[in-house]
Design a protein around this motif. Structure first.
Motif, PDB file in Angstrom:
ATOM      1  N   GLY A   1       0.797  -1.105  -0.011  1.00  0.00           N
ATOM      2  CA  GLY A   1       0.053   0.010   0.094  1.00  0.00           C
ATOM      3  C   GLY A   1       0.794   1.169  -0.186  1.00  0.00           C
TER       4      GLY A   1
ATOM      5  N   GLN B   1      -3.898  -0.601 -10.005  1.00  0.00           N
ATOM      6  CA  GLN B   1      -4.545  -2.126  -9.795  1.00  0.00           C
ATOM      7  C   GLN B   1      -3.294  -3.158 -10.742  1.00  0.00           C
ATOM      8  OE1 GLN B   1      -6.660  -3.387  -8.030  1.00  0.00           O
ATOM      9  NE2 GLN B   1      -7.860  -1.581  -7.554  1.00  0.00           N
TER      10      GLN B   1
ATOM     11  N   LEU C   1      -0.948  -5.521  -5.870  1.00  0.00           N
ATOM     12  CA  LEU C   1      -2.583  -5.803  -5.469  1.00  0.00           C
ATOM     13  C   LEU C   1      -3.124  -6.918  -5.406  1.00  0.00           C
ATOM     14  CD1 LEU C   1      -3.572  -1.922  -5.871  1.00  0.00           C
ATOM     15  CD2 LEU C   1      -2.311  -2.751  -3.925  1.00  0.00           C
TER      16      LEU C   1
ATOM     17  N   ILE D   1     -10.069  -2.355  -1.715  1.00  0.00           N
ATOM     18  CA  ILE D   1      -8.960  -1.509  -2.331  1.00  0.00           C
ATOM     19  C   ILE D   1      -9.840  -0.449  -3.026  1.00  0.00           C
ATOM     20  CG2 ILE D   1      -6.906  -1.279  -3.979  1.00  0.00           C
ATOM     21  CD1 ILE D   1      -6.393  -4.433  -3.105  1.00  0.00           C
TER      22      ILE D   1
ATOM     23  N   VAL E   1      -6.321   1.013   0.935  1.00  0.00           N
ATOM     24  CA  VAL E   1      -6.028  -0.280   1.017  1.00  0.00           C
ATOM     25  C   VAL E   1      -6.082  -0.751   2.239  1.00  0.00           C
ATOM     26  CG1 VAL E   1      -4.628  -2.110   0.382  1.00  0.00           C
ATOM     27  CG2 VAL E   1      -4.277  -0.171  -0.785  1.00  0.00           C
TER      28      VAL E   1
END
Length: 380
Positions: free
Chosen positions: A297, A340, A344, A360, A370
């Motif tokens: 994050g 993205q 992630l 998210i 996140v």
């Protein structure tokens, strides 16, 4: 040209059976029966000849052998003149065909013998006929026993093959899972540290001419970050090396968050760490997953939040839950599609592995968030 060993062996057995039956036909005749001659001998040989194909066509061989035997009885030579060949054929049908066919062959054999005995031997010796019939039943039972044993062994082989295939599939799945786990670890380590080093290198390049001391500090931070990356990668790759256990080290966890936050500050992302609740022991897997989520994050915020953005790491310890959250005030909505990435996606896998809930996306007031909630057992 490939030779069928079973056919060769059966042909040899047919020759032996025919020889034995011819000798018995010549020397065991009684006064009540027709004297042995060439025609009778030919019938005896023909009655044993089907033994040569007893395994390939057991039922056809049995029927073919039954014809000469019946002719011998009808013509007065006596029943049972091809006894050895007939027993072999009865055994073959019982061993290589189903129960219904085998029972039919047994019944047909008894009927044929009884009918043949009525042509000259019915009053000779009833005990002899009883012994013959018991012998036929015993041979038939031996054939059925062989068939059942062979079916049992085939089932064992098939079961062993299925278990071997299942074991191979489990091994492949375990290897794939291990490769996926190592790939996630390597990605998290490399992506985080390289992102930090890239930002620090860019800052050093901008102030190299105007502020050499600040550039020197940035270069030192890059060196330190690189060493940390190499150390973590060495620890991860060490799990693949069975000959050097001493190189294995502990994985990072929630206790390493202050150092991670400080590193992000040095990289140019103002970061604040907030701890809520009373810290309690956390399972090792959840501890690593939560740390990697925060690391990813913050790396995400460093790369995409933009200049001037700030980040907040919140860790909330509850009785049965660990709640971790990374927030920034950058333009989260505008860069959502760019955020993205593979990192992630890996975080989703980590959280799902421990039954957690992951969210998210952009924040309502701007920025990006996140967050994950990990369930904990009582006492953890």
């Amino acid at each position: 040209m490939r030779i069928d060993r079973a056919l060769v062996n059966d042909a040899a057995l047919a020759v032996v059976a025919a020889a034995v039956c011819v000798v018995m036909f010549v020397y065991s005749q009684t006064a009540q029966l027709k004297a042995p001659d060439v025609f009778g001998g030919v019938l005896v040989v023909l009655g044993c000849a089907p033994v040569a194909v007893r395994r390939r066509w057991p039922l056809a061989a049995f029927c073919a052998g039954l014809v000469p035997e019946s002719l011998l009885a009808v013509m007065g030579y006596g029943s049972g003149q091809v006894g050895l060949g007939g027993l072999i054929l009865v055994y073959s049908v019982a061993a290589y065909r189903g129960l219904a066919v085998a029972l039919g062959a047994l019944l047909l054999t008894m009927v044929a013998y009884a009918a043949g005995a009525s042509f000259g031997e019915a009053l000779e010796s009833p005990s002899k006929h009883l012994v013959v019939l018991l012998l036929v039943v015993a041979v038939w039972g031996a054939g059925r026993s062989f068939r059942l044993r062979r079916a049992y062994l085939d089932e064992l082989k098939d079961r062993a093959a299925r278990l071997e295939r299942a074991h191979a599939a489990d091994t492949r799945a375990a290897r794939a899972e291990e490769r996926s786990r190592i790939a996630r670890e390597l990605h998290d380590v490399v992506a985080h540290h390289v992102s930090v080093m890239t930002v620090q290198a860019a800052a050093a390049r901008k102030v190299l001419a105007s502020d050499p001391d600040l550039a020197r500090e940035a270069l030192s931070a890059i060196e330190q970050t690189g060493r940390m990356a190499m150390t973590e990668m060495r620890n991860i790759v060490g799990v693949l090396r069975t000959d050097s256990p001493a190189e294995l080290g502990p994985q990072p966890g929630m206790l390493d968050l202050p150092r991670l936050v400080e590193q992000m500050r040095e990289a140019g992302l103002p970061t604040r760490l907030e701890i809520e609740g009373e810290p309690s022991p956390i399972p090792a897997g959840v501890d690593l997953a939560a740390y990697r989520l925060i690391q990813e994050g913050l790396t995400n915020s460093l790369r995409h939040a933009g200049p001037g953005a700030k980040a907040v790491v919140t860790v909330r310890h509850a009785v049965r839950e660990l709640d971790v959250r990374v927030e920034d005030d950058g333009p989260g909505t505008a860069t959502l599609s760019g955020r993205q990435g593979h990192g992630l996606v890996g975080i989703r896998e980590r959280v799902a592995l421990y039954g957690g809930v992951l969210s998210i996306g952009p924040r309502s007031g701007g920025g990006f968030e996140v967050r994950a909630r990990f369930p904990l057992k009582d006492g953890q």
